[in-house]
Write an enzyme that holds these catalytic residues in place. Structure first.
Site, PDB file in Angstrom:
ATOM      1  N   LYS A 124      84.976 -67.931  48.118  1.00 56.22           N
ATOM      2  CA  LYS A 124      85.307 -67.460  46.773  1.00 56.22           C
ATOM      3  C   LYS A 124      84.216 -66.505  46.311  1.00 56.22           C
ATOM      4  CE  LYS A 124      88.027 -71.338  45.258  1.00 56.22           C
ATOM      5  NZ  LYS A 124      87.837 -72.601  44.574  1.00 56.22           N
ATOM      6  N   HIS A 127      80.333 -65.254  41.546  1.00 56.23           N
ATOM      7  CA  HIS A 127      80.627 -64.587  40.280  1.00 56.23           C
ATOM      8  C   HIS A 127      79.445 -64.595  39.326  1.00 56.23           C
ATOM      9  CE1 HIS A 127      81.124 -68.438  38.358  1.00 56.23           C
ATOM     10  NE2 HIS A 127      81.994 -68.797  39.268  1.00 56.23           N
ATOM     11  N   HIS A 130      77.525 -67.710  38.685  1.00 51.81           N
ATOM     12  CA  HIS A 130      76.591 -68.066  39.758  1.00 51.81           C
ATOM     13  C   HIS A 130      75.313 -67.235  39.665  1.00 51.81           C
ATOM     14  CE1 HIS A 130      80.369 -69.559  41.857  1.00 51.81           C
ATOM     15  NE2 HIS A 130      79.640 -70.619  41.614  1.00 51.81           N
TER      16      HIS A 130
HETATM   17  N1  ARG Z   1      79.844 -75.077  43.393  1.00 52.29           N
HETATM   18  C1  ARG Z   1      79.859 -75.449  42.018  1.00 52.29           C
HETATM   19  C2  ARG Z   1      80.551 -74.379  41.190  1.00 52.29           C
HETATM   20  O1  ARG Z   1      80.636 -73.250  41.603  1.00 52.29           O
HETATM   21  C3  ARG Z   1      78.480 -75.664  41.466  1.00 52.29           C
HETATM   22  C4  ARG Z   1      77.711 -76.778  42.111  1.00 52.29           C
HETATM   23  C5  ARG Z   1      76.575 -77.235  41.271  1.00 52.29           C
HETATM   24  N2  ARG Z   1      75.787 -78.267  41.860  1.00 52.29           N
HETATM   25  C6  ARG Z   1      76.138 -79.548  41.953  1.00 52.29           C
HETATM   26  N3  ARG Z   1      75.331 -80.368  42.535  1.00 52.29           N
HETATM   27  N4  ARG Z   1      77.281 -80.013  41.449  1.00 52.29           N
HETATM   28  O2  ARG Z   1      81.008 -74.666  40.108  1.00 52.29           O
END
Ligand code: ARG
Length: 565
Positions: A124, A127, A130
């Site tokens: 994905k 974005h 992030h």
């Molecule tokens: N991959 C997740 C997202 O894009 C964020 C992960 C954050 N870290 C965690 N330990 N949950 O929303």
């Protein structure tokens, strides 16, 4: 040389109090007429059973005045005016001796902080949310490291979930290998969208995808290979962005890393009688905490995001024995983290109190061109490249003969974007507009970088003069000079406050203030043209000290300086 501490020691001695307690009470008054430091005596009224103004009066007589110009009492306040010459000399010499380490300390030594940041999802787009997490997390990493904390940067990649079944089905049918190598995420996104379009016409595709995911979970070779490939090409693209921003992680243990660690968590929850059934799913009831239940196993037995985070937190505690475990993730996930932390607490893990969700708000784009170019998603790489291109254009206009224009444009363009992300309180919404963020005279990255380059150019010219005059700090007597010195002196305090609040913007704002104070000084006090050699040498030292603070400060944000621009 920490002036606040010196003053705290004087007060503590006079009042027979603990230095640390005193230091916490010392304030920096809003106006120079009110002194350089102030000590409110209101809280002492109870201890001494006296009116605050009386306490202030008595203390002002007892205090050792060495290094001070004067001590005044106003109401219940003691206002300290430091001796400007010795203060300035002390601060400037400290900065020049410590150089690139100025602002740093060792207070975090022996303490490990795990920082979960960036954490994009495989296949994905990376974005703008992030990027927030990446910029804030990277900055916290640098800020904490500067104080001696041992930081572990963890990229908790979103690399598991039912979407991989769909991706594998789509891959087998429609992938264009060439496009995949060139622009992996765009191609993966294309086939993923196509999957959904096709599945609407032919629902059997959903079953095929489910089977692929099941095979993946069961470790079938074909699925595992394709999943790994999708992960590899995605990482290739993410790494391009990390390289561009010069960001490194200590661990890429993503969601899939916990596949074999979740059964133990489920078992533990069962044993601790925390699991209850709800509509076929296994959940931890959090009614008592006014939260919806934390879902551990879905009705089909699949584990979910929260279960992985429970396993991850336990793993991190075991592996790193963290002092703090930080998650830099958007505020839209606040509830998720509250549920996870509360569940850990219910499991009997007191260290759950050391888990911190460092949330941030939304980014809005004022730039129409950017927000509509590729549908709804903004590709981060495009955003960064646009920043660099615009910086290049500005340099072409302002300073066409500059050497290594491309390198400067890169540092200025990326710096401008990162600076914007770190400028405001992280929970506030960011309005992103290229014209504003690249302006040389707003509160921007380029403004700060330009102030630095300007200071460096003065130092280069002074160098050519080869003057041997020694600095006479008693002559640094103007308001502008002293305000700048005081600000430079409080760098470490700004850093410590930013740690307390997990808020890089405190450092960013501090650097803006330094750049502003520097420019004020630069505009009002002649430096190279100063006729008094002793004063000139002292001013040059102040310029040099300012360059260290700006450089060290920007480094904590993950932004480079440029020597010329
Ligand atoms: N991959 C997740 C997202 O894009 C964020 C992960 C954050 N870290 C965690 N330990 N949950 O929303």
């Amino acid at each position: 040389m920490n002036y606040k501490l010196i003053i705290a020691e004087k007060i503590a001695k006079a009042a027979e109090l603990n230095v640390d307690d005193v230091q916490k009470l010392i304030e920096i008054p809003p106006k120079p007429e009110m002194g350089d430091f102030a000590f409110p005596c209101f809280q002492l009224a109870k201890v001494f059973r006296k009116a605050p103004n009386l306490i202030a009066q008595e203390l002002s007589e007892k205090i050792d005045k060495d290094g001070l110009e004067k001590v005044e009492t106003v109401g219940g306040y003691l206002n300290f005016f430091v001796d400007k010459a010795s203060f300035s000399k002390g601060v400037i010499e400290k900065i020049l001796t410590e150089g690139e380490n100025y602002g740093h300390s060792k207070i975090g030594e022996g303490k490990t902080v795990t920082i979960d940041f960036s954490s994009p999802n495989i296949a994905k787009p990376f974005h703008v949310g992030h990027l927030c997490s990446t910029a804030i997390g990277n900055s916290l990493y640098k800020i904490l490291s500067s104080q001696g904390y041992n930081c572990v940067g963890i990229n908790h990649l979103g690399d598991w979930g039912t979407q991989f079944g769909k991706l594998i089905a789509a891959y087998e049918r429609w992938v264009d290998e060439e496009a995949l190598q060139k622009e992996p995420i765009k191609e993966l996104l294309r086939i993923y969208v196509k999957f959904h379009d096709e599945a609407e016409k032919d629902p059997s595709l959903e079953d095929i995808a489910r089977q692929h995911f099941k095979n993946l979970e069961d470790g079938h070779e074909k699925e595992v290979k394709l999943w790994q490939k999708i992960k590899d090409v995605s990482l290739m693209e993410f790494n391009r962005i990390y390289d561009m921003l010069n960001i490194k992680f200590d661990s890429y243990a993503g969601e899939s890393f916990y596949n074999d660690k979740m059964d133990a968590v489920v078992e533990e929850l069962k044993q601790k009688n925390l699991l209850v059934e709800s509509k076929g799913a296994q959940v931890v009831n959090l009614d008592e905490y006014n939260m919806p239940p934390c879902i551990i196993l879905k009705a089909d037995g699949a584990s979910i995001y929260a279960t992985r985070d429970l396993a991850a937190a336990i793993y991190r505690k075991k592996t790193y024995d963290f002092y703090k475990n930080i998650y830099v993730v958007g505020m839209d996930q606040s509830l998720h983290f509250k549920q996870v932390f509360t569940t850990l607490k219910l499991m009997g893990y007191d260290w759950a109190d050391n888990c911190v969700h460092v949330g941030f708000g939304l980014v809005k784009f004022a730039d129409k061109k950017l927000s509509t170019r590729k549908g709804d998603v903004i590709f981060l790489e495009d955003l960064l490249n646009e920043g660099i291109a615009r910086a290049k254009q500005a340099i072409e206009e302002k300073n066409p003969s500059l050497e290594n224009k491309d390198e400067v444009a890169k540092k200025v363009g990326l710096g401008a974007v990162i600076f914007t992300y770190l400028k405001n309180n992280r929970e506030r919404e960011i309005i992103f507009n290229f014209d504003d963020i690249l302006s040389f005279d707003g509160e921007t990255g380029p403004y700060v970088q330009y102030s630095y380059a300007r200071a460096k150019s003065i130092l280069r010219r002074a160098e050519e003069e080869k003057s041997t005059a020694s600095a006479d700090f008693t002559k640094l007597s103007s308001q502008e000079e002293f305000e700048l010195v005081k600000l430079l002196a409080s760098f470490n305090e700004a850093i410590l406050l930013s740690i307390e609040k997990y808020e890089p913007s405190i450092v960013t704002r501090y650097i803006i203030d330094v750049a502003k104070a520097f420019n004020k000084f630069y505009n009002l006090c002649p430096i190279l043209s100063c006729e008094d050699e002793g004063l000139k040498a002292a001013r040059l030292k102040l310029v040099e000290a300012s360059t260290y603070v700006i450089k060290n400060g920007l480094a904590l944000l993950g932004i480079d300086v440029v020597e010329k621009m």
